[in-house]
Design an enzyme around this catalytic site. Structure first.
Site, PDB file in Angstrom:
ATOM      1  N   GLU A 259       6.691  -0.299  -5.072  1.00  0.00           N
ATOM      2  CA  GLU A 259       5.596  -0.559  -6.023  1.00  0.00           C
ATOM      3  C   GLU A 259       4.312  -0.459  -5.202  1.00  0.00           C
ATOM      4  OE1 GLU A 259       5.980  -0.770  -9.115  1.00  0.00           O
ATOM      5  OE2 GLU A 259       7.938  -1.656  -9.543  1.00  0.00           O
TER       6      GLU A 259
ATOM      7  N   CYS B 205      -2.876  -4.344  -8.463  1.00  0.00           N
ATOM      8  CA  CYS B 205      -2.477  -2.934  -8.464  1.00  0.00           C
ATOM      9  C   CYS B 205      -2.676  -2.314  -9.838  1.00  0.00           C
ATOM     10  CB  CYS B 205      -1.032  -2.813  -8.033  1.00  0.00           C
ATOM     11  SG  CYS B 205       0.049  -3.883  -8.969  1.00  0.00           S
TER      12      CYS B 205
ATOM     13  N   SER C 278       0.828  -1.205   0.000  1.00  0.00           N
ATOM     14  CA  SER C 278       0.000   0.000   0.000  1.00  0.00           C
ATOM     15  C   SER C 278       0.866   1.260   0.000  1.00  0.00           C
ATOM     16  CB  SER C 278      -0.910  -0.007   1.225  1.00  0.00           C
ATOM     17  OG  SER C 278      -0.132  -0.038   2.390  1.00  0.00           O
TER      18      SER C 278
HETATM   19  P1  NAD Z   1       0.418  -3.602   2.892  1.00  0.00           P
HETATM   20  O1  NAD Z   1       1.127  -2.337   2.629  1.00  0.00           O
HETATM   21  O2  NAD Z   1      -0.518  -3.663   4.022  1.00  0.00           O
HETATM   22  O3  NAD Z   1       1.455  -4.772   3.148  1.00  0.00           O
HETATM   23  C1  NAD Z   1       2.466  -5.129   2.210  1.00  0.00           C
HETATM   24  C2  NAD Z   1       3.600  -5.822   2.943  1.00  0.00           C
HETATM   25  O4  NAD Z   1       4.215  -4.904   3.838  1.00  0.00           O
HETATM   26  C3  NAD Z   1       3.172  -7.023   3.803  1.00  0.00           C
HETATM   27  O5  NAD Z   1       4.174  -8.021   3.724  1.00  0.00           O
HETATM   28  C4  NAD Z   1       3.135  -6.416   5.196  1.00  0.00           C
HETATM   29  O6  NAD Z   1       3.354  -7.380   6.208  1.00  0.00           O
HETATM   30  C5  NAD Z   1       4.292  -5.449   5.138  1.00  0.00           C
HETATM   31  N1  NAD Z   1       4.233  -4.358   6.127  1.00  0.00           N
HETATM   32  C6  NAD Z   1       3.143  -3.817   6.708  1.00  0.00           C
HETATM   33  N2  NAD Z   1       3.491  -2.843   7.574  1.00  0.00           N
HETATM   34  C7  NAD Z   1       4.849  -2.755   7.524  1.00  0.00           C
HETATM   35  C8  NAD Z   1       5.814  -1.929   8.184  1.00  0.00           C
HETATM   36  N3  NAD Z   1       5.455  -0.985   9.057  1.00  0.00           N
HETATM   37  N4  NAD Z   1       7.116  -2.096   7.898  1.00  0.00           N
HETATM   38  C9  NAD Z   1       7.495  -3.023   6.993  1.00  0.00           C
HETATM   39  N5  NAD Z   1       6.639  -3.850   6.349  1.00  0.00           N
HETATM   40  C10 NAD Z   1       5.325  -3.709   6.600  1.00  0.00           C
HETATM   41  O7  NAD Z   1      -0.280  -3.957   1.510  1.00  0.00           O
HETATM   42  P2  NAD Z   1      -1.227  -5.186   1.160  1.00  0.00           P
HETATM   43  O8  NAD Z   1      -2.563  -4.889   1.728  1.00  0.00           O
HETATM   44  O9  NAD Z   1      -0.560  -6.478   1.491  1.00  0.00           O
HETATM   45  O10 NAD Z   1      -1.235  -5.094  -0.429  1.00  0.00           O
HETATM   46  C11 NAD Z   1      -2.169  -4.362  -1.138  1.00  0.00           C
HETATM   47  C12 NAD Z   1      -1.552  -3.096  -1.708  1.00  0.00           C
HETATM   48  O11 NAD Z   1      -0.406  -3.414  -2.484  1.00  0.00           O
HETATM   49  C13 NAD Z   1      -2.462  -2.354  -2.630  1.00  0.00           C
HETATM   50  O12 NAD Z   1      -2.453  -0.983  -2.352  1.00  0.00           O
HETATM   51  C14 NAD Z   1      -1.868  -2.595  -4.012  1.00  0.00           C
HETATM   52  O13 NAD Z   1      -2.165  -1.625  -4.963  1.00  0.00           O
HETATM   53  C15 NAD Z   1      -0.437  -2.694  -3.708  1.00  0.00           C
HETATM   54  N6  NAD Z   1       0.274  -3.425  -4.763  1.00  0.00           N
HETATM   55  C16 NAD Z   1       1.102  -2.743  -5.624  1.00  0.00           C
HETATM   56  C17 NAD Z   1       1.763  -3.412  -6.639  1.00  0.00           C
HETATM   57  C18 NAD Z   1       2.670  -2.689  -7.588  1.00  0.00           C
HETATM   58  O14 NAD Z   1       3.449  -3.341  -8.245  1.00  0.00           O
HETATM   59  N7  NAD Z   1       2.634  -1.381  -7.682  1.00  0.00           N
HETATM   60  C19 NAD Z   1       1.605  -4.783  -6.780  1.00  0.00           C
HETATM   61  C20 NAD Z   1       0.758  -5.435  -5.907  1.00  0.00           C
HETATM   62  C21 NAD Z   1       0.122  -4.741  -4.874  1.00  0.00           C
END
Ligand code: NAD
Length: 457
Positions: A232, A266, A211
């Site tokens: 990303e 995404c 995110s």
């Molecule tokens: P998220 O940000 O909640 O989590 C992603 C990862 O980060 C997980 O492994 C989580 O455990 C970790 N994380 C969470 N808090 C953290 C912290 N404080 N420090 C370090 N790591 C931490 O996202 P999500 O809900 O798993 O994924 C959905 C999001 O990902 C959507 O917004 C989507 O658009 C995005 N996404 C982007 C792409 C791209 O290539 N641009 C691809 C896929 C998903």
């Protein structure tokens, strides 16, 4: 309150617990990083042809387990079996593509006075890869394959919800002969393991997909050590349909450009912008296409869409479709257990409606009319994101003008493809920082070192 040390992994199509996975703590994270740091000293010295051979063996090992990995992803993430096979195959292909890199990590020789000047591409050290739950296998591979090829070692944290295929990929790497400590998968919480990657001085770069909110916090954390970072992040991409386009094809394909992976993509084209004079005809063609999407048990070969990942995600998506939502039409979804949500088409009139402006990350799309080319580009560029998008037109000049006008990293004209391992992928604006994949990804995993050698006394 301390976080529990294990996580119940649930099948989103049945809500049954698949297995329980231990979550690492800070001490275990530090041990894994220390091992990766030691492994770096030897991995970077492995002869280029041998490093290439090991990566090819890893790819072969993945290839031999595509079906197993795919079945695991169906059970863990609710991906359709067809998609999951593609995803496992993508890990194999990305490894194969970057296995050619160790022998082609060229530096340059630059003309200078009094000597020679050469550049080297040096590996960074330990790379921390943090993966989201929506595409657990490909997103992991886009990080670890080029990182390893460039001579780095990798510690990888899968999302809490979807650790199973990443754990298996870690085992397959060892079975392929990748030395211990070179590629380690460490399931754990973002706030514990992910955060420690950001803070640990021996982790020299973070590759984060997730995110935008968490990405910003990670970028701020990395700033403390001027740690390299690739981000990303989210998207709210536009599918722009001009009246001169092949409307049948545009309408037939539009559902798959947003409802694939239940919209948890995404790159989902979650805003369909249609030129006003073609709007009614397009909607007439879109309705049967949406109703025809097969939403069913994702383990069936015929499934085109499965469930959402979790109850929490279901609640989030449902909040975009309140009882008075402007629903044009909906597809179907199974009843009973599982986090099912039917494909849903909304036609909001207010451009500030949150369904128009926010990333939904579910099978909900808005359709909005536009007047002319300038209007289309302006609307496509609204908002903080700029990840992908599509343009449908049979006018080549317009296709190129609009492609140049839209502020987004990945566009397709008369198709919806966004990601190929041989071409660069990443976001403009708040959709990300840096590029993955393609021929230049190695640059994101190496530092350029300049060496001048005097030849004159
Ligand atoms: P998220 O940000 O909640 O989590 C992603 C990862 O980060 C997980 O492994 C989580 O455990 C970790 N994380 C969470 N808090 C953290 C912290 N404080 N420090 C370090 N790591 C931490 O996202 P999500 O809900 O798993 O994924 C959905 C999001 O990902 C959507 O917004 C989507 O658009 C995005 N996404 C982007 C792409 C791209 O290539 N641009 C691809 C896929 C998903």
């Amino acid at each position: 309150m301390t976080a529990p040390a294990s996580y119940d992994v649930r099948n989103p199509a049945t809500e049954q617990i698949v297995t329980t996975v231990a979550m690492a703590d800070v001490g275990q994270t530090d041990e894994v990083v220390a091992r990766a740091r030691r492994a770096f000293d030897t991995w970077r010295q492995v002869a280029p042809a041998d490093r290439a051979r090991l990566l090819r063996r890893f790819a072969e090992q993945v290839d031999a387990h595509v079906e197993e990995l795919a079945r695991l992803e169906v059970a863990n993430a609710g991906h359709t079996i067809g998609n999951a096979r593609w995803e496992a195959g993508n890990v194999r292909d990305v490894l194969t593509y970057y296995s050619a890199a160790p022998e082609r990590l060229f530096g340059r020789q630059i003309p200078v006075a009094g000597g020679i000047d050469v550049t080297f591409k040096e590996p960074l050290g330990v790379i921390g890869v943090i993966v989201p739950w929506n595409f657990p296998m490909p997103i992991a591979g886009w990080g670890f394959a080029p990182a390893l090829a460039a001579g780095n070692t990798v510690v990888l944290k899968p999302a809490e919800l979807t650790p199973l295929t990443a754990i298996r990929l870690g085992e397959l790497a060892l079975e392929a002969g990748i030395p211990e400590g070179v590629f380690t998968v460490l399931p754990g919480r973002g706030s514990i393991v992910g955060q420690r990657f950001v803070e640990h001085p021996d982790v020299r770069k973070i590759v984060f997909t997730g995110s935008t909110e968490v990405g910003k916090a990670i970028m701020a954390g990395c700033a403390q050590q001027v740690k390299r970072v690739t981000l990303e992040l989210g998207g709210k991409s536009a599918n722009v349909v001009f009246a001169d386009a092949d409307l049948e094809k545009a309408a037939a394909t539009a559902p798959y450009a947003v409802f694939d992976n239940a919209g948890q993509d995404c790159c989902a084209r979650s805003r369909i912008l249609v030129q006003r004079e073609a709007y009614d005809r397009f909607m007439g063609l879109l309705e049967p296409a949406v109703k025809g999407v097969r939403v069913e048990d994702p383990s069936l070969d015929t499934a085109e869409m499965g469930p959402l990942i979790s109850r929490a995600q279901w609640e989030t998506v449902a909040s975009f479709v309140p009882d008075d939502a402007p629903v044009a039409f909906r597809g179907s979804a199974p009843q009973g257990p599982g986090f099912w949500f039917p494909p849903t088409v909304l036609t909001p009139e207010d451009p500030a409606d949150r369904a128009v402006t926010e990333e939904i990350f579910g099978p909900v799309v808005v359709v909005v009319p536009f007047d002319d080319e300038a209007d289309a580009v302006r609307m496509a560029n609204e908002g903080q994101y700029g990840l992908s998008g599509s343009i449908w037109t049979n006018d080549l000049g317009r296709a190129l003008r609009v492609s140049r006008g839209i502020e987004t990293g990945n566009l397709s004209v008369n198709s919806h493809s966004s990601v190929r391992y041989s071409t660069p992928f990443g976001g403009f604006k708040q959709s990300g920082l840096g590029r993955e994949l393609g021929p230049d990804a190695l640059d994101a995993f190496s530092e350029v070192k300049n060496v001048y050698i005097a030849t004159e006394g």
